[in-house]
Design an enzyme around this catalytic site. Structure first.
Site, short mmCIF file in Angstrom:
data_model
loop_
_atom_site.label_atom_id
_atom_site.label_comp_id
_atom_site.label_asym_id
_atom_site.label_seq_id
_atom_site.Cartn_x
_atom_site.Cartn_y
_atom_site.Cartn_z
N ASP A 39 5.48 0.89 11.76
CA ASP A 39 4.20 0.29 11.37
C ASP A 39 4.04 -1.15 11.84
O ASP A 39 2.98 -1.75 11.65
CB ASP A 39 4.03 0.33 9.84
CG ASP A 39 3.57 1.70 9.35
OD1 ASP A 39 3.26 2.56 10.19
OD2 ASP A 39 3.53 1.90 8.12
N CYS A 80 -4.24 13.56 12.59
CA CYS A 80 -3.96 12.15 12.38
C CYS A 80 -4.01 11.45 13.73
O CYS A 80 -3.55 11.98 14.74
CB CYS A 80 -2.58 11.97 11.74
SG CYS A 80 -2.13 10.25 11.47
N ARG A 140 -8.12 -0.32 5.27
CA ARG A 140 -7.26 0.63 4.57
C ARG A 140 -5.91 0.00 4.20
O ARG A 140 -5.25 0.47 3.27
CB ARG A 140 -6.99 1.87 5.43
CG ARG A 140 -8.21 2.75 5.67
CD ARG A 140 -7.82 3.97 6.49
NE ARG A 140 -6.64 4.60 5.91
CZ ARG A 140 -5.59 4.97 6.62
NH1 ARG A 140 -5.55 4.77 7.94
NH2 ARG A 140 -4.55 5.53 6.03
N LYS A 193 0.84 -1.21 0.00
CA LYS A 193 0.00 0.00 0.00
C LYS A 193 0.87 1.25 0.00
O LYS A 193 0.61 2.20 -0.74
CB LYS A 193 -0.90 0.01 1.23
CG LYS A 193 -1.71 1.30 1.41
CD LYS A 193 -2.47 1.30 2.71
CE LYS A 193 -1.63 1.73 3.89
NZ LYS A 193 -1.53 3.20 4.03
#
Length: 417
Positions: free
Chosen positions: A303, A116, A396, A22
């Site tokens: 992440d 965010c 997402r 992604k």
């Protein structure tokens, strides 16, 4: 609204195919704006963020065909230069269109992405770099208005921001003269973007190091490109396998994109094997606590911090996890504690004391990677049912994650309220 239900305690076993990245596909789609001809991207993941970028590029006048695993983008007909808030607010990566729009058309109006969940993540480095390249930039009514012909410049980033590196790299590819970007991000997604631009006719060298040199060209043409595999998805499946005491192999992966992560899996008691594009991980003798500090590539990826924390909740001993990339990225902690985890926060550090087991509970996802962490925790919970709300976050970044985990033996399903 959908929820994911998990009845944990089942070791995951088997093989799963990783999708395209992604975090690479989105800037590649934005980079297609620079081309005077159609570009085709292969190995595109079917994700909500990809659909959002599709809508954004289409709103500019691009013609897009998205079939299966490939996408063709023809940006030769662009006639709108405004990225509206309604689209940009859904995904920060929408801001990537600023650099290529300015480089090709000498003008752009792009909404600021706003807040965010994992921190402020300002875009000041993006704007400083574009201003150094000759852009006139103003902020009016929540929009960045940029105009001017870009020229080559020597510019040093205050922090090796991945997003700023990508935006400036795209802008410099069609600027007049030579641009040298110092202290840039070195992530594999940066290298993938540079390969794509070079295939279009750009002249870029040094991607993957902290100094990238770009010789600007007048025009870029079409090309075909295969998106690199998603290293974060790779890591998530390997963590889920180890957290459940299972044995999982990920196919179509690139182990060179996860050097520090794979070493930390080994330190945590993992039996990790690499055979070309196949990575296998198992925890046959239990888990051990490890200390981790997130860092830009080639360090431990921010992440994967949340997912790793879920696994270490079950490890013997104490683990200390330090977050150095984003503030406020321990949002999964409160929900993990609801499931029986023993975690204390001390500023940018989380002290994780291993427990004998987690229990299923109703939990709520707060962002993309925190939602993946809750899935890992639910899979490893020895008793009870875990109900995860707000799973639109996980959509997402993970394509049909419940179906792929079920193929590994998980008792997991998606339900609609």
């Amino acid at each position: 609204m959908d929820r994911i239900l998990i009845r944990g305690g089942r070791p995951l076993r088997g093989t799963v195919q990783v999708r395209g990245a992604k975090n690479s596909a989105l800037p590649l789609m934005a980079a297609s704006i620079l081309a005077e001809e159609a570009c085709t991207l292969h190995n595109i993941p079917c994700l909500h963020d990809v659909f959002t970028m599709d809508k954004l590029l289409s709103s500019f006048g691009a013609k897009i065909e998205f079939t299966g695993r490939y996408m063709t983008i023809d940006a030769s007909t662009l006639d709108n230069f405004v990225a509206h808030y309604d689209l940009v607010r859904k995904m920060r990566a929408s801001f990537f269109v600023l650099g290529p729009m300015l480089a090709r058309f000498q003008k752009a109006r792009v909404s600021l992405p706003g807040g965010c969940a994992i921190g402020t993540r300002p875009v000041d480095i993006h704007l400083k770099g574009l201003e150094a390249m000759g852009a006139n930039i103003a902020i009016e009514d929540g929009y960045v208005i940029a105009e001017g012909a870009l020229k080559g410049v020597d510019f040093s980033l205050d922090f090796p921001s991945v997003g700023a590196t990508e935006n400036l790299l795209m802008a410099a590819s069609r600027a007049r003269g030579v641009t040298r970007l110092n202290n840039v991000a070195r992530e594999p997604e940066i290298v993938d973007l540079a390969h794509f631009l070079n295939a279009m006719g750009a002249q870029i060298s040094g991607a993957g190091t902290d100094l990238i040199t770009i010789v600007g060209v007048d025009a870029l043409g079409g090309t075909e490109h295969v998106v690199i595999p998603d290293r974060i998805e790779t890591g998530t499946f390997l963590i889920a396998g180890m957290a459940t005491g299972g044995d999982v192999t990920v196919q179509n992966a690139n182990p060179d994109h996860l050097p520090t992560f794979l070493n930390k899996l080994r330190d945590a008691g993992g039996e990790v094997e690499v055979h070309g594009t196949r990575i296998r991980a198992a925890a046959k003798n239990g888990l051990k606590g490890v200390d981790i500090t997130t860092q830009p590539f080639p360090g431990f990826p921010t992440d994967l911090q949340a997912q790793m924390m879920s696994m270490l909740c079950l490890a013997q001993g104490v683990s200390v996890m330090r977050e150095s990339v984003f503030e406020n990225r321990f949002m999964q902690v409160a929900e993990l504690i609801r499931m029986g985890a023993d975690i204390d926060l001390d500023g940018t550090a989380a002290i994780v004391r291993g427990v004998n087991g987690l229990s299923g509970a109703p939990v709520m996802a707060s962002d993309l990677r925190a939602s993946a962490a809750l899935v890992v925790a639910g899979l490893s919970a020895a008793k009870g049912e875990t109900s995860i709300a707000r799973v639109y976050h996980i959509d997402r970044g993970y394509e049909r994650i419940e179906e792929r985990l079920a193929s590994l033996g998980a008792d997991i399903e998606r339900v609609r309220d």
